[in-house]
Design an enzyme around this catalytic site. Structure first.
Site, PDB file in Angstrom:
ATOM      1  N   SER A   8       0.996  -1.202  -0.130  1.00  0.00           N
ATOM      2  CA  SER A   8       0.005   0.112  -0.005  1.00  0.00           C
ATOM      3  C   SER A   8       0.786   1.293   0.079  1.00  0.00           C
ATOM      4  O   SER A   8       1.926   1.211   0.484  1.00  0.00           O
ATOM      5  CB  SER A   8      -0.794   0.013   1.307  1.00  0.00           C
ATOM      6  OG  SER A   8      -1.463   1.397   1.379  1.00  0.00           O
ATOM      7  N   ASN A  54      -0.522   7.093   7.097  1.00  0.00           N
ATOM      8  CA  ASN A  54      -1.968   7.611   7.095  1.00  0.00           C
ATOM      9  C   ASN A  54      -2.376   7.575   8.609  1.00  0.00           C
ATOM     10  O   ASN A  54      -2.361   6.577   9.423  1.00  0.00           O
ATOM     11  CB  ASN A  54      -2.919   6.696   6.488  1.00  0.00           C
ATOM     12  CG  ASN A  54      -4.017   7.061   5.839  1.00  0.00           C
ATOM     13  OD1 ASN A  54      -4.090   8.479   5.668  1.00  0.00           O
ATOM     14  ND2 ASN A  54      -4.854   6.460   5.232  1.00  0.00           N
ATOM     15  N   TYR A  89      -1.644  -0.591  10.125  1.00  0.00           N
ATOM     16  CA  TYR A  89      -1.689  -1.004   8.504  1.00  0.00           C
ATOM     17  C   TYR A  89      -0.571  -0.601   8.003  1.00  0.00           C
ATOM     18  O   TYR A  89       0.310  -1.338   7.228  1.00  0.00           O
ATOM     19  CB  TYR A  89      -2.963  -0.322   8.114  1.00  0.00           C
ATOM     20  CG  TYR A  89      -3.202  -0.706   6.672  1.00  0.00           C
ATOM     21  CD1 TYR A  89      -3.689  -2.007   6.190  1.00  0.00           C
ATOM     22  CD2 TYR A  89      -2.964   0.215   5.635  1.00  0.00           C
ATOM     23  CE1 TYR A  89      -3.813  -2.313   4.577  1.00  0.00           C
ATOM     24  CE2 TYR A  89      -3.012  -0.009   4.308  1.00  0.00           C
ATOM     25  CZ  TYR A  89      -3.510  -1.244   3.992  1.00  0.00           C
ATOM     26  OH  TYR A  89      -3.765  -1.599   2.516  1.00  0.00           O
ATOM     27  N   ALA A  90      -0.122   0.583   8.061  1.00  0.00           N
ATOM     28  CA  ALA A  90       1.194   1.206   7.465  1.00  0.00           C
ATOM     29  C   ALA A  90       2.157   0.419   7.828  1.00  0.00           C
ATOM     30  O   ALA A  90       3.181   0.054   7.144  1.00  0.00           O
ATOM     31  CB  ALA A  90       1.441   2.681   7.906  1.00  0.00           C
ATOM     32  N   ALA A  91       2.480   0.164   9.223  1.00  0.00           N
ATOM     33  CA  ALA A  91       3.558  -0.826   9.866  1.00  0.00           C
ATOM     34  C   ALA A  91       3.652  -2.320   9.095  1.00  0.00           C
ATOM     35  O   ALA A  91       4.611  -2.717   8.886  1.00  0.00           O
ATOM     36  CB  ALA A  91       3.451  -1.089  11.394  1.00  0.00           C
ATOM     37  N   ALA A  92       2.273  -2.599   8.948  1.00  0.00           N
ATOM     38  CA  ALA A  92       2.196  -3.996   8.346  1.00  0.00           C
ATOM     39  C   ALA A  92       2.753  -4.156   6.858  1.00  0.00           C
ATOM     40  O   ALA A  92       3.541  -4.946   6.605  1.00  0.00           O
ATOM     41  CB  ALA A  92       0.836  -4.569   8.512  1.00  0.00           C
ATOM     42  N   LYS A  93       2.296  -3.012   6.140  1.00  0.00           N
ATOM     43  CA  LYS A  93       2.623  -2.982   4.701  1.00  0.00           C
ATOM     44  C   LYS A  93       4.101  -2.623   4.710  1.00  0.00           C
ATOM     45  O   LYS A  93       4.895  -3.041   3.856  1.00  0.00           O
ATOM     46  CB  LYS A  93       1.704  -2.050   3.962  1.00  0.00           C
ATOM     47  CG  LYS A  93       0.378  -2.577   3.935  1.00  0.00           C
ATOM     48  CD  LYS A  93       0.178  -3.861   3.358  1.00  0.00           C
ATOM     49  CE  LYS A  93      -1.317  -4.326   3.116  1.00  0.00           C
ATOM     50  NZ  LYS A  93      -1.489  -5.670   2.578  1.00  0.00           N
ATOM     51  N   ILE A 116      -7.709   3.014  -5.055  1.00  0.00           N
ATOM     52  CA  ILE A 116      -8.226   2.238  -5.851  1.00  0.00           C
ATOM     53  C   ILE A 116      -9.903   2.178  -5.876  1.00  0.00           C
ATOM     54  O   ILE A 116     -10.402   1.875  -4.702  1.00  0.00           O
ATOM     55  CB  ILE A 116      -7.956   0.682  -6.027  1.00  0.00           C
ATOM     56  CG1 ILE A 116      -6.141   0.785  -5.948  1.00  0.00           C
ATOM     57  CG2 ILE A 116      -8.073  -0.121  -7.133  1.00  0.00           C
ATOM     58  CD1 ILE A 116      -5.644   1.582  -7.189  1.00  0.00           C
TER      59      ILE A 116
END
Length: 168
Positions: free
Chosen positions: A66, A73, A79-83, A112
């Protein structure tokens, strides 16, 4: 029966989940759930395929990341850490597997068009965030994934490629 014996030559790891909250109020379960799905899921999907791909001297692994890994974000530290972790894992695995004909890359979409993003972003918000002033399409992401899984992409390895209309 011959088809059942054919080795798996490509893996597209598209697992991801949002469980958003500002980190100050984030529950440990929210952090662990998002991290576990993205990172442990990648390990459990890819690891069993590595030796068979190495023996075949061909393999393609594409993980869906991402733009949030690069930009961050609000409300999405998990989420940012995971990606971002997925990007590091893919780069390292690419180095491990390159001499065996196995490539590992990350496709990092931005906004998207989907029911979730359509509900989250107004046209004005997209115009402000995305230099292309539109959301991307699932087909644009899929076209890059398909290319990275092809023979033609054999020298593209360890890369994070954005599909984000110029966001990053």
């Amino acid at each position: 029966h011959a088809l059942a014996q054919a080795p798996i030559t490509a893996l597209v790891h598209a697992a991801g989940v949002h469980d958003d909250a500002p980190m100050a109020g984030m529950r440990a379960e929210q952090w662990h759930g998002v991290i576990d799905l993205s990172l442990h899921g990648f390990f459990h999907a890819a690891q069993p395929l590595l030796l068979p791909m190495a023996r075949a001297r061909f393999g393609r692994i594409v993980a869906l990341g991402s733009v949030a890994a690069r930009l961050g974000n609000r409300g999405q530290t998990n989420y940012a850490a995971a990606k971002a972790g997925l990007e590091g894992a893919a780069r390292s695995l690419a180095r491990e597997m390159a001499s065996r004909g196995v490539t590992v890359n990350v496709v990092a979409p931005g906004i998207i068009a989907s029911p979730m993003s359509d509900a989250a972003f107004t046209a004005e918000h997209i115009n402000a965030l995305v230099p292309a002033q539109r959301a991307g399409t699932p087909e644009e992401v899929a076209a890059l994934v398909a290319f990275l899984c092809s023979d033609a992409a054999g020298y593209i390895n360890g890369q994070v490629i954005g599909v984000n209309g110029g966001m990053a």
